[in-house]
Design an enzyme around this catalytic site. Structure first.
Site, PDB file in Angstrom:
ATOM      1  N   TYR A 161       0.840  -1.210   0.000  1.00 31.06           N
ATOM      2  CA  TYR A 161       0.000   0.000   0.000  1.00 31.06           C
ATOM      3  C   TYR A 161       0.873   1.258   0.000  1.00 31.06           C
ATOM      4  O   TYR A 161       0.617   2.207  -0.755  1.00 31.06           O
ATOM      5  CB  TYR A 161      -0.918  -0.034   1.222  1.00 31.06           C
ATOM      6  CG  TYR A 161      -1.979   1.040   1.264  1.00 31.06           C
ATOM      7  CD1 TYR A 161      -3.053   1.037   0.375  1.00 31.06           C
ATOM      8  CD2 TYR A 161      -1.927   2.056   2.219  1.00 31.06           C
ATOM      9  CE1 TYR A 161      -4.041   2.020   0.437  1.00 31.06           C
ATOM     10  CE2 TYR A 161      -2.914   3.036   2.283  1.00 31.06           C
ATOM     11  CZ  TYR A 161      -3.968   3.008   1.396  1.00 31.06           C
ATOM     12  OH  TYR A 161      -4.943   3.991   1.462  1.00 31.06           O
ATOM     13  N   LYS A 165       0.894   4.090  -2.936  1.00 41.08           N
ATOM     14  CA  LYS A 165       0.488   5.469  -2.641  1.00 41.08           C
ATOM     15  C   LYS A 165       1.652   6.452  -2.859  1.00 41.08           C
ATOM     16  O   LYS A 165       1.441   7.596  -3.248  1.00 41.08           O
ATOM     17  CB  LYS A 165      -0.083   5.565  -1.223  1.00 41.08           C
ATOM     18  CG  LYS A 165      -1.457   4.909  -1.074  1.00 41.08           C
ATOM     19  CD  LYS A 165      -2.504   5.552  -1.993  1.00 41.08           C
ATOM     20  CE  LYS A 165      -3.903   4.991  -1.786  1.00 41.08           C
ATOM     21  NZ  LYS A 165      -4.897   5.589  -2.698  1.00 41.08           N
TER      22      LYS A 165
HETATM   23  N1  LIG Z   1     -10.504   5.487   4.488  1.00 36.29           N
HETATM   24  C1  LIG Z   1      -9.326   5.949   4.881  1.00 36.29           C
HETATM   25  O1  LIG Z   1      -9.016   6.046   6.074  1.00 36.29           O
HETATM   26  C2  LIG Z   1      -8.325   6.413   3.847  1.00 36.29           C
HETATM   27  C3  LIG Z   1      -7.128   6.978   4.288  1.00 36.29           C
HETATM   28  C4  LIG Z   1      -6.188   7.405   3.355  1.00 36.29           C
HETATM   29  C5  LIG Z   1      -6.452   7.273   2.004  1.00 36.29           C
HETATM   30  N2  LIG Z   1      -7.622   6.716   1.594  1.00 36.29           N
HETATM   31  C6  LIG Z   1      -7.842   6.586   0.160  1.00 36.29           C
HETATM   32  O2  LIG Z   1      -9.114   7.131  -0.175  1.00 36.29           O
HETATM   33  C7  LIG Z   1      -9.700   6.377  -1.239  1.00 36.29           C
HETATM   34  C8  LIG Z   1     -11.071   5.840  -0.837  1.00 36.29           C
HETATM   35  O3  LIG Z   1     -10.949   5.071   0.364  1.00 36.29           O
HETATM   36  P1  LIG Z   1     -12.230   4.369   1.034  1.00 36.29           P
HETATM   37  O4  LIG Z   1     -11.854   4.048   2.440  1.00 36.29           O
HETATM   38  O5  LIG Z   1     -13.440   5.188   0.767  1.00 36.29           O
HETATM   39  O6  LIG Z   1     -12.265   2.989   0.196  1.00 36.29           O
HETATM   40  P2  LIG Z   1     -13.443   1.918   0.026  1.00 36.29           P
HETATM   41  O7  LIG Z   1     -12.790   0.575   0.015  1.00 36.29           O
HETATM   42  O8  LIG Z   1     -14.549   2.159   1.015  1.00 36.29           O
HETATM   43  O9  LIG Z   1     -14.030   2.246  -1.424  1.00 36.29           O
HETATM   44  C9  LIG Z   1     -13.306   1.949  -2.576  1.00 36.29           C
HETATM   45  C10 LIG Z   1     -14.264   1.795  -3.729  1.00 36.29           C
HETATM   46  O10 LIG Z   1     -13.477   1.441  -4.895  1.00 36.29           O
HETATM   47  C11 LIG Z   1     -14.193   0.440  -5.601  1.00 36.29           C
HETATM   48  N3  LIG Z   1     -13.294  -0.367  -6.437  1.00 36.29           N
HETATM   49  C12 LIG Z   1     -12.464  -1.363  -6.032  1.00 36.29           C
HETATM   50  N4  LIG Z   1     -11.847  -1.906  -7.088  1.00 36.29           N
HETATM   51  C13 LIG Z   1     -12.277  -1.237  -8.185  1.00 36.29           C
HETATM   52  C14 LIG Z   1     -12.011  -1.342  -9.575  1.00 36.29           C
HETATM   53  N5  LIG Z   1     -11.151  -2.273 -10.048  1.00 36.29           N
HETATM   54  N6  LIG Z   1     -12.631  -0.508 -10.427  1.00 36.29           N
HETATM   55  C15 LIG Z   1     -13.523   0.415  -9.967  1.00 36.29           C
HETATM   56  N7  LIG Z   1     -13.821   0.565  -8.654  1.00 36.29           N
HETATM   57  C16 LIG Z   1     -13.211  -0.256  -7.781  1.00 36.29           C
HETATM   58  C17 LIG Z   1     -14.863  -0.401  -4.516  1.00 36.29           C
HETATM   59  O11 LIG Z   1     -15.941  -1.181  -5.038  1.00 36.29           O
HETATM   60  C18 LIG Z   1     -15.299   0.663  -3.510  1.00 36.29           C
HETATM   61  O12 LIG Z   1     -16.610   1.123  -3.767  1.00 36.29           O
HETATM   62  C19 LIG Z   1      -8.687   5.287  -1.582  1.00 36.29           C
HETATM   63  O13 LIG Z   1      -7.853   5.703  -2.641  1.00 36.29           O
HETATM   64  C20 LIG Z   1      -7.898   5.136  -0.296  1.00 36.29           C
HETATM   65  O14 LIG Z   1      -6.617   4.595  -0.506  1.00 36.29           O
HETATM   66  C21 LIG Z   1      -8.567   6.273   2.491  1.00 36.29           C
END
Ligand SMILES: NC(=O)c1ccc[n+]([C@@H]2O[C@H](COP(=O)([O-])OP(=O)(O)OC[C@H]3O[C@@H](n4cnc5c(N)ncnc54)[C@H](O)[C@@H]3O)[C@@H](O)[C@H]2O)c1
Length: 257
Positions: A161, A165
């Protein structure tokens, strides 16, 4: 009521990947509330349906596209379909989709690495490649890439990861330079711990309490707080922000203890 004629994203075709839940859904919802015409892209058709219905129910314009953003040929076709469906070129792209597994070094396998990189990094190349010509024809655009504090700061079991990133940061900066002549801005958001089902599900209760107690703001962020940053980077208020990585982590990475 329709929002399309007013708001900070008024009339702009906005593509949000991973829009069916979590941060992506919050960004799509906020773009729509600001007058954007939103293309919600997600692998999960099942989750996409109610997400899009909720946005449309608010009086905004949204369409759902069940596509795997890790596949270049599908992404090219997706952007052609979006331009045709909305009758206008894409102006905003938010690369948010992720598929992540956290494994100790000895357990990292090729299949997981390939899938994580395909969705979380390679997809950004394909979507940027497909969106840029449309943005150029439309006179400019904005691309917002979701990074993570894992790119800046090490966490346990996060080698894959962290690597992907960190790649998002490099890609953002290189794309910003290459696309500047086309008036396309490319920036990243670097969220800390945000309270989405995916992130909360990763930790046991004791870890959540310990993490929270070490956060300067004393809490996890909300998806809507990241959506607010995304809208800022996607509209003209941030017109001189290019190639930047905006940290939104409640002070986590700057805290000494
Ligand atoms: N939640 C956190 O604490 C956090 C922290 C830092 C960064 N982020 C980043 O923010 C973003 C969103 O995070 P989140 O927690 O909402 O994630 P999440 O897992 O809740 O949502 C991700 C979405 O991406 C979709 N997805 C997965 N594979 C896919 C594909 N091949 N094609 C199209 N869609 C696809 C999933 O179906 C899901 O709806 C990500 O890039 C994550 O790395 C999140």
């Amino acid at each position: 009521m329709t929002h399309a004629s007013s708001g900070r994203m008024a009339g702009r075709v906005c593509v949000v990947t991973g829009a069916a839940r979590g941060i992506g859904l919050a960004i799509a919802t906020r773009c729509a509330a600001e007058g954007g015409r939103v293309a919600c892209v997600d692998l999960s058709a099942r989750r996409l349906k109610p997400a899009v219905a909720a946005i449309v129910g608010s009086g905004a314009e949204a369409r759902g596209y069940a596509v795997d953003v890790g596949r270049r040929s599908d992404v090219q076709g997706l952007f052609e379909r979006i331009e045709s469906d909305f009758g206008a070129p894409v102006a905003v792209l938010v690369n948010n989709a992720v598929w992540a597994r956290f494994q100790p070094l000895a357990e990292i396998d090729e299949e997981t690495v390939d899938k994580m990189f395909a969705v979380g990094l390679e997809a950004l190349i394909w979507t940027t490649q497909a969106a840029a010509p449309q943005m150029r024809r439309g006179g400019g655009g904005a691309i917002v890439n979701l990074c993570s504090t894992s790119a800046l700061q090490a966490m346990p079991n996060s080698i894959t990861y962290a690597a992907l990133k960190a790649g998002v940061l490099g890609l953002t900066r290189a794309a910003a330079i290459e696309l500047s002549p086309d008036r396309i801005r490319v920036n990243a958001i670097v969220p800390g711990m945000i309270g989405t089902p995916a992130s909360i599900g990763m930790f046991d209760d004791a870890t959540i309490v310990a993490r929270r107690s070490r956060m300067p703001l004393g809490r996890f962020g909300e998806p809507e707080e990241i959506a607010a940053v995304a809208v800022f980077l996607a509209n003209d208020e941030s017109s001189y922000v290019q190639g930047a990585a905006l940290v939104a982590d409640g002070g986590w990475t700057v805290a000494a203890i």
